[in-house]
Structures are given as C-alpha cells and as structure tokens.
Design an enzyme around this catalytic site. Structure first.
Site, PDB file in Angstrom:
ATOM      1  N   LYS A 226     -25.589  30.617 -15.056  1.00  0.00           N
ATOM      2  CA  LYS A 226     -26.609  30.762 -14.016  1.00  0.00           C
ATOM      3  C   LYS A 226     -27.951  30.849 -14.716  1.00  0.00           C
ATOM      4  O   LYS A 226     -28.010  31.231 -15.890  1.00  0.00           O
ATOM      5  CB  LYS A 226     -26.356  32.057 -13.221  1.00  0.00           C
ATOM      6  CG  LYS A 226     -27.011  32.092 -11.863  1.00  0.00           C
ATOM      7  CD  LYS A 226     -26.127  31.528 -10.772  1.00  0.00           C
ATOM      8  CE  LYS A 226     -26.882  31.449  -9.457  1.00  0.00           C
ATOM      9  NZ  LYS A 226     -26.056  30.918  -8.375  1.00  0.00           N
TER      10      LYS A 226
ATOM     11  N   VAL B  26     -23.975  26.087   6.726  1.00  0.00           N
ATOM     12  CA  VAL B  26     -22.518  26.222   6.625  1.00  0.00           C
ATOM     13  C   VAL B  26     -21.911  26.608   7.969  1.00  0.00           C
ATOM     14  O   VAL B  26     -20.917  26.032   8.417  1.00  0.00           O
ATOM     15  CB  VAL B  26     -22.134  27.259   5.534  1.00  0.00           C
ATOM     16  CG1 VAL B  26     -20.634  27.496   5.515  1.00  0.00           C
ATOM     17  CG2 VAL B  26     -22.627  26.808   4.165  1.00  0.00           C
TER      18      VAL B  26
ATOM     19  N   TYR C 145     -22.940  26.167  11.008  1.00  0.00           N
ATOM     20  CA  TYR C 145     -22.974  25.101  12.013  1.00  0.00           C
ATOM     21  C   TYR C 145     -21.833  24.105  11.771  1.00  0.00           C
ATOM     22  O   TYR C 145     -21.085  23.759  12.689  1.00  0.00           O
ATOM     23  CB  TYR C 145     -24.321  24.382  11.967  1.00  0.00           C
ATOM     24  CG  TYR C 145     -24.412  23.206  12.911  1.00  0.00           C
ATOM     25  CD1 TYR C 145     -24.723  23.393  14.256  1.00  0.00           C
ATOM     26  CD2 TYR C 145     -24.175  21.910  12.457  1.00  0.00           C
ATOM     27  CE1 TYR C 145     -24.794  22.311  15.125  1.00  0.00           C
ATOM     28  CE2 TYR C 145     -24.246  20.827  13.324  1.00  0.00           C
ATOM     29  CZ  TYR C 145     -24.559  21.032  14.656  1.00  0.00           C
ATOM     30  OH  TYR C 145     -24.614  19.957  15.514  1.00  0.00           O
TER      31      TYR C 145
HETATM   32  P1  NAD Z   1     -28.607  28.956   5.829  1.00  0.00           P
HETATM   33  O1  NAD Z   1     -29.855  29.673   5.489  1.00  0.00           O
HETATM   34  O2  NAD Z   1     -28.686  27.528   6.275  1.00  0.00           O
HETATM   35  O3  NAD Z   1     -27.793  29.753   6.959  1.00  0.00           O
HETATM   36  C1  NAD Z   1     -27.753  31.132   7.042  1.00  0.00           C
HETATM   37  C2  NAD Z   1     -28.054  31.492   8.495  1.00  0.00           C
HETATM   38  O4  NAD Z   1     -27.844  32.878   8.680  1.00  0.00           O
HETATM   39  C3  NAD Z   1     -29.497  31.196   8.887  1.00  0.00           C
HETATM   40  O5  NAD Z   1     -29.516  30.370  10.032  1.00  0.00           O
HETATM   41  C4  NAD Z   1     -30.077  32.585   9.164  1.00  0.00           C
HETATM   42  O6  NAD Z   1     -31.046  32.572  10.202  1.00  0.00           O
HETATM   43  C5  NAD Z   1     -28.844  33.351   9.565  1.00  0.00           C
HETATM   44  N1  NAD Z   1     -28.914  34.805   9.431  1.00  0.00           N
HETATM   45  C6  NAD Z   1     -29.532  35.559   8.487  1.00  0.00           C
HETATM   46  N2  NAD Z   1     -29.325  36.870   8.712  1.00  0.00           N
HETATM   47  C7  NAD Z   1     -28.529  36.946   9.806  1.00  0.00           C
HETATM   48  C8  NAD Z   1     -27.950  38.017  10.523  1.00  0.00           C
HETATM   49  N3  NAD Z   1     -28.150  39.290  10.186  1.00  0.00           N
HETATM   50  N4  NAD Z   1     -27.165  37.729  11.592  1.00  0.00           N
HETATM   51  C9  NAD Z   1     -26.955  36.458  11.970  1.00  0.00           C
HETATM   52  N5  NAD Z   1     -27.496  35.396  11.335  1.00  0.00           N
HETATM   53  C10 NAD Z   1     -28.268  35.639  10.262  1.00  0.00           C
HETATM   54  O7  NAD Z   1     -27.670  29.090   4.534  1.00  0.00           O
HETATM   55  P2  NAD Z   1     -26.293  28.337   4.241  1.00  0.00           P
HETATM   56  O8  NAD Z   1     -26.531  27.302   3.232  1.00  0.00           O
HETATM   57  O9  NAD Z   1     -25.613  28.011   5.517  1.00  0.00           O
HETATM   58  O10 NAD Z   1     -25.495  29.506   3.504  1.00  0.00           O
HETATM   59  C11 NAD Z   1     -24.898  30.558   4.247  1.00  0.00           C
HETATM   60  C12 NAD Z   1     -24.157  31.478   3.298  1.00  0.00           C
HETATM   61  O11 NAD Z   1     -23.156  30.759   2.607  1.00  0.00           O
HETATM   62  C13 NAD Z   1     -25.029  32.107   2.220  1.00  0.00           C
HETATM   63  O12 NAD Z   1     -24.545  33.399   1.961  1.00  0.00           O
HETATM   64  C14 NAD Z   1     -24.815  31.214   1.025  1.00  0.00           C
HETATM   65  O13 NAD Z   1     -25.051  31.897  -0.195  1.00  0.00           O
HETATM   66  C15 NAD Z   1     -23.341  30.882   1.197  1.00  0.00           C
HETATM   67  N6  NAD Z   1     -22.920  29.647   0.552  1.00  0.00           N
HETATM   68  C16 NAD Z   1     -23.479  28.458   0.914  1.00  0.00           C
HETATM   69  C17 NAD Z   1     -23.036  27.283   0.324  1.00  0.00           C
HETATM   70  C18 NAD Z   1     -23.598  25.956   0.753  1.00  0.00           C
HETATM   71  O14 NAD Z   1     -22.996  24.935   0.419  1.00  0.00           O
HETATM   72  N7  NAD Z   1     -24.688  25.918   1.490  1.00  0.00           N
HETATM   73  C19 NAD Z   1     -22.039  27.319  -0.663  1.00  0.00           C
HETATM   74  C20 NAD Z   1     -21.466  28.549  -1.012  1.00  0.00           C
HETATM   75  C21 NAD Z   1     -21.924  29.707  -0.387  1.00  0.00           C
END
Ligand code: NAD
Length: 363
Positions: free
Chosen positions: A80, A184, A186
């Site tokens: 990292k 994710v 959605y």
């Molecule tokens: P994103 O920012 O697109 O989605 C996160 C959503 O959570 C946002 O829409 C935000 O408004 C909402 N949110 C924040 N606090 C909230 C709460 N208290 N209650 C309800 N909704 C809330 O991010 P993402 O890329 O979808 O990632 C989501 C999670 O998955 C993160 O923890 C990320 O580290 C993890 N993750 C993502 C990926 C990836 O491929 N994108 C891979 C591994 C892990």
C-alpha cells in the site's frame, strides 16, 4: 527504535520513504509481504495530520492487502502507499511522476492502484514512469471501474452464506438490506434483483437513493432504520465500522455480507458479538476481493472482464471454506478467514524459492 519494533511486530518486509521537496512529494510505500507475489495495493492521498498517522495507516492497510490476496488465492502479496497531501489542492503531474519513479525503483516488489483520493487519471500519469501500476483506463489496456466486479463477488458471497445458513443458495424471496447504494451497493442491488431478492436500501446521498428507487424499485428507508430492518441479509456497502457495540444488538438479520472494507469497528469485540448472536458474518476482505481480482487480471495482460468475473465466482468457495474452518475450530468467522489466509502463505513459503509465476514476468 520504536518504528523497527512496529515493523517487526507486523511483519513488514520493506518500507520506503519518498521525498521530493521540489514537487512537494511526501509519501510512504509499505510492502508487507511478497511471499505469494508482488505487493499490490492502492495509493491513498489524504491530508494526514502527521507522519505517524500516515505510517500507521499504510502499515495497517498493506498488511490487510496480504490477507485479502492470500484469501482470494491470488499470486499477489500485500502493499500500500500513501501520499501526505490534500487531493483537492496538492495534485500535479510532477508529484505523481515523482511518485511513479519511486514505485519503479522497487522493480515490481510493489504495484500501485487507485484508492481514496486518487483516480484513474493519476494512475495514468504514474504509468508514464513505471509499468507497475494497475487501475488504468480500458483505453490503456486497463480494467476501468472495479465496482461491478466487486459487487458480483459480494453476490457470490451472499449465496454462499445463504447456502450455509439455509441449506439453499437461491436468493429468491429473501430480503436484503443494502446500506449505501453507491457504486458497489447499486450494482449489488441490481444483481440481487435479478436473483429474485427483495431489496431495502439506504444512503446519506438522496441522489443515490433516488437512482436505486427509480432504476431498480429498491424500497428506501432512513440510514438509521437500515441497520434495524427485519431482513435475511444485511449488506454493508457504505463506509467502515458500521458493525459496532451500538448497532449489533439491534440487528434483525441472520447474515451480514456486504462489500464495505473494515466493517467491524473492533474485530475482537464485534466479530465475537456477531458470532454469539448466531449471525453469520462473511469477512469483508474475503467477500469484497472482486475489485482486487479485477486489477489482478490487468497484470496477466489482455484484460478480459469475463475472465475476471469467472475468477470472482471463486469467492463462493472461499467463503464456504471460511465457514467450515469457523465450525471445525469453533471460532468466529473473522478468525477463520485470517487462519485460511495465513495457512496459504505458510504453505507457499515452504516452497522455498520466490517464483511469482509466468504472468508477472511477462508484465
Ligand atoms: P461509494 O462512495 O460509491 O459508495 C458508498 C455509498 O455509501 C455512498 O453513496 C455514500 O453516500 C453512502 N454512505 C456513506 N455513509 C453512509 C451511511 N452512514 N449510511 C448509508 N449510506 C452511506 O463507494 P464504493 O466504491 O461503492 O465502495 C463502498 C465500500 O466498498 C467502501 O467501504 C469501499 O472501501 C468498499 N470497496 C469498494 C470496492 C470497489 O470496487 N469500489 C472494492 C472493495 C471494497
């Protein structure tokens, strides 16, 4: 001496401090383990309050990547990097190119990718200095947005958990509560709808809830309610630490399986609390490995999403193994997941020489 004790304690192989005052670069690259392959992990850019906070973060996150890659069965280790700076104001071409040269100096021991505060464009600047970078756009042979693949992996994990709990992998008729319907969340809601599940969703961002409601017919509740709704599966897909001493007693689900990182506020307290409530927890780093599997497929050359999805289906079996270890060893699933990863690292280490397989040398 304190820093050396920390490194020894956590088992890091190498930590590189990157400094270039001319372009304002202050960064740390941490390679935790290369036992299974090069240490791959994202580059986080954040206005850390001081060096110690940045170091703590990079050491913890790089170790987490070792476990994630090992549990996913990938030929990757854990690494990292962090840049100390504000992504809104401190980015420049020279900054990322300078960082790219540090990555290049490690000659493949560390491979970078996007993370909080960095994006595909930043990765493409880094690409001009080193080939040890993933997460570039499809136009550069990259894999683009990992979220659909991550969500697909979470779907496999939910099926495994349903099979373990109900003796039935079908999700038809089950109710899944999705906390956070961003990228994710959605895509997960979309896949779950196709499987015949009923989805309840929540998000702090009204645009995200409106999209999930209108596109997919998701029933929307408030962000407080989502942790307490009566459902079969709770899928945390927002930020970390949502499972804590306050939320766990209120849960009304039999499975917790979602895509967010670091879901347990304190593993040794909250992982045990879920176990004692007989709520089956799918450990986050096992179920959300689809994004890592996706970028791993960039390294093999000729990125192909079909192949990435096929590999991601393996998350089903990985989780079944975690649940088995948990049952056999009578330990919470978060402990079982660590054991599964540690067992693989120890076994491969016994092979002796370091061989990262054909694909890395071709990269
Ligand atoms: P994103 O920012 O697109 O989605 C996160 C959503 O959570 C946002 O829409 C935000 O408004 C909402 N949110 C924040 N606090 C909230 C709460 N208290 N209650 C309800 N909704 C809330 O991010 P993402 O890329 O979808 O990632 C989501 C999670 O998955 C993160 O923890 C990320 O580290 C993890 N993750 C993502 C990926 C990836 O491929 N994108 C891979 C591994 C892990």
């Amino acid at each position: 001496m304190e820093i050396f004790e920390r490194l020894a304690d956590m088992g890091h192989e190498r930590v590189l401090l990157c400094s270039n005052p001319d372009v304002g670069l202050k960064a740390i690259i941490a390679v935790h383990s290369t036992a299974l392959g090069p240490g791959l992990g994202g580059l986080r850019m954040w206005p850390f309050k001081d060096f110690d906070e940045a170091l703590t973060d990079v050491l913890r996150l790089s170790r987490g990547m070792t476990y994630k890659a090992a549990a996913a069965g990938l030929h990757l280790g854990g690494g990292k990097a962090v840049i100390l700076g504000d992504p809104k104001s401190d980015k420049s071409e020279a900054l990322f190119r300078s960082f790219g040269r540090y990555v290049e100096s490690l000659n493949g021991l560390y491979i970078t990718a996007e993370d909080v505060g960095t994006d595909m464009e930043d990765m493409e600047v880094i690409l001009s200095e080193t080939r040890w970078v993933t997460g570039v756009s499809p136009a550069h042979g990259g894999s683009g947005d990992p979220s659909p693949v991550t969500a697909y992996g979470v779907l496999q994990g939910i099926k495994a958990a349903a099979n373990w709990k109900n003796d039935e992998p079908s999700l038809k008729g089950l109710t899944v509560a999705v906390q956070g319907v961003g990228n994710v969340g959605y895509y997960l809601a979309k896949y779950l709808t196709d499987e015949g599940a009923k989805i309840i969703g929540a998000d702090i961002d009204p645009e995200k809830t409106a999209r999930a409601e209108s596109d997919l017919g998701v029933e929307i509740v408030s962000t407080d309610e989502i942790m307490e709704v009566d459902c079969d599966v709770l899928a945390p897909c927002a930020l970390g630490a949502g499972l804590n001493q306050e939320s766990i007693p209120k849960l009304r689900c039999s499975i917790v399986a979602g895509g967010a990182n670091n879901q347990l506020h304190k593993e040794e307290i909250d992982g045990v609390a879920l176990h004692e409530r007989d709520i089956l927890y799918a450990p986050d780093f096992v179920i959300n490995a689809g994004g890592l599997i996706n970028v791993y497929n960039e390294l093999t050359g000729d990125y192909n999403q079909e192949r990435a999805l096929r590999m991601t289906r393996g998350i089903y079996l990985n989780l079944m193994r975690v649940f088995e270890i948990s049952k056999e060893d009578k330990v919470p699933t978060y402990v079982a997941a660590d054991r599964m990863a540690e067992e693989r690292i120890a076994t491969i280490k016994k092979l002796g020489s370091r061989h990262w397989g054909r694909f890395i040398s071709n990269h």
